[in-house]
Scaffold this active site. Structure first.
Site, mmCIF file in Angstrom:
data_model
loop_
_atom_site.group_PDB
_atom_site.id
_atom_site.type_symbol
_atom_site.label_atom_id
_atom_site.label_comp_id
_atom_site.label_asym_id
_atom_site.label_seq_id
_atom_site.Cartn_x
_atom_site.Cartn_y
_atom_site.Cartn_z
ATOM 1 C CE LYS A 13 -30.300 -19.954 64.552
ATOM 2 N NZ LYS A 13 -29.472 -19.417 63.451
ATOM 3 N NE ARG A 88 -33.288 -23.537 59.630
ATOM 4 C CZ ARG A 88 -32.277 -23.719 60.466
ATOM 5 N NH1 ARG A 88 -32.465 -24.277 61.629
ATOM 6 N NH2 ARG A 88 -31.081 -23.333 60.131
ATOM 7 N NE ARG A 127 -20.677 -22.507 61.576
ATOM 8 C CZ ARG A 127 -22.008 -22.404 61.630
ATOM 9 N NH1 ARG A 127 -22.603 -22.174 62.773
ATOM 10 N NH2 ARG A 127 -22.718 -22.533 60.541
ATOM 11 N NE ARG A 160 -22.705 -26.215 59.958
ATOM 12 C CZ ARG A 160 -23.684 -25.623 60.663
ATOM 13 N NH1 ARG A 160 -23.534 -25.420 61.959
ATOM 14 N NH2 ARG A 160 -24.784 -25.247 60.074
ATOM 15 N NE ARG A 171 -26.703 -22.596 56.402
ATOM 16 C CZ ARG A 171 -25.620 -22.474 57.158
ATOM 17 N NH1 ARG A 171 -24.411 -22.448 56.603
ATOM 18 N NH2 ARG A 171 -25.730 -22.391 58.469
#
Ligand code: AP5
Length: 218
Positions: A13, A88, A127, A160, A171
């Protein structure tokens, strides 16, 4: 264009939102980015949010709704915006409707980014991001030409805390339980476009641009 980008964590996103911002010059309001900024600046809100975020839990609705309310109050939003990572939960979606009505704004479209769970885990675990300029990389799919250093500013790249295996599982579970119900919420309102996001960044953007062409009034 007034858009919501919906989808599982790591689906891409933020990457696509940055491309839309660069092409159309509209504003991106990413609750994840705003919260990480608050954590970096050690504000009261950031200190409250950090524990939730590191574990992959959602930050309380009241906190994020306040952030979005402030963001949408910026005059620049009158020319268009992307809400990235918000709403969300159904409660957040209902609050969003209220805030938009108050400000005489409305959504054009909600884009639902879709990839397999396996691909989500690959994208999140690989990532890396720059703690200084916030550039995003991927060790396999979008590596920095300078290795472990940011190509833009030279800072050392970091992973992260919530991109570690345990937090990723949390998550994804929260996404299924609390965020996926928004798909039918927006489907019923006839506002949803599904977007296959399994291809390269450029291929996904081509599909996205086709959807957005109908809403570009520039
Ligand atoms: P947030 O930052 O919003 O995290 P997220 O939704 O989990 O999304 P991500 O930023 O992880 O992924 P993305 O879809 O933007 O993917 P990206 O483009 O980076 O939220 C973080 C936390 O903040 C939450 O867990 C929660 O605690 C809190 N929070 C935020 N909003 C909240 C809310 N509304 N309510 C409550 N709490 C909230 O891409 C991922 C990787 O894949 C990158 O490495 C990228 O280079 C790579 N990639 C992207 N596209 C492609 C592609 N097409 N092919 C190959 N690789 C790709």
């Amino acid at each position: 264009m007034q858009l919501v980008f919906l989808g599982a964590p790591g689906v891409g996103k933020g990457t696509q939102a940055d491309k839309v911002v660069a092409q159309y010059g509209i504003r991106k309001i990413s609750t994840g980015d705003l919260l990480r900024e608050a954590v970096r600046n050690q504000t009261k809100l950031g200190l409250e949010a950090k524990g939730y975020m590191d574990q992959g839990q959602l930050v309380p609705d009241s906190v994020v709704i306040g952030l979005v309310h402030n963001g949408l109050s910026e005059p620049s939003c009158r020319s268009g915006f992307i809400l990235d990572g918000f709403p969300r939960t159904v409660r957040q979606a209902e609050e969003l409707e209220r805030v938009l009505n108050d400000k005489m704004l409305r959504l054009d479209r909600v884009i639902n980014f879709q990839i397999s769970r396996e691909d989500v885990v690959k994208r999140l675990s690989g990532r890396r991001s720059c703690p200084k300029c916030q550039a995003i990389y991927h060790v396999e799919f979008a590596p920095s030409p300078r290795g472990a250093l940011c190509d833009r500013c030279g800072e050392s790249l970091v992973q992260r805390n919530d991109d570690r295996r345990e937090a990723i599982e949390t998550r994804l579970k929260i996404y299924e339980d609390q965020t996926a119900p928004l798909i039918s919420f927006y489907e019923k309102k006839n506002m949803l476009s599904h977007l296959d996001s399994a291809g390269t960044v450029e291929a996904v953007y081509q599909g996205l641009a086709q959807v957005l062409a109908a809403y570009d009034k520039a």
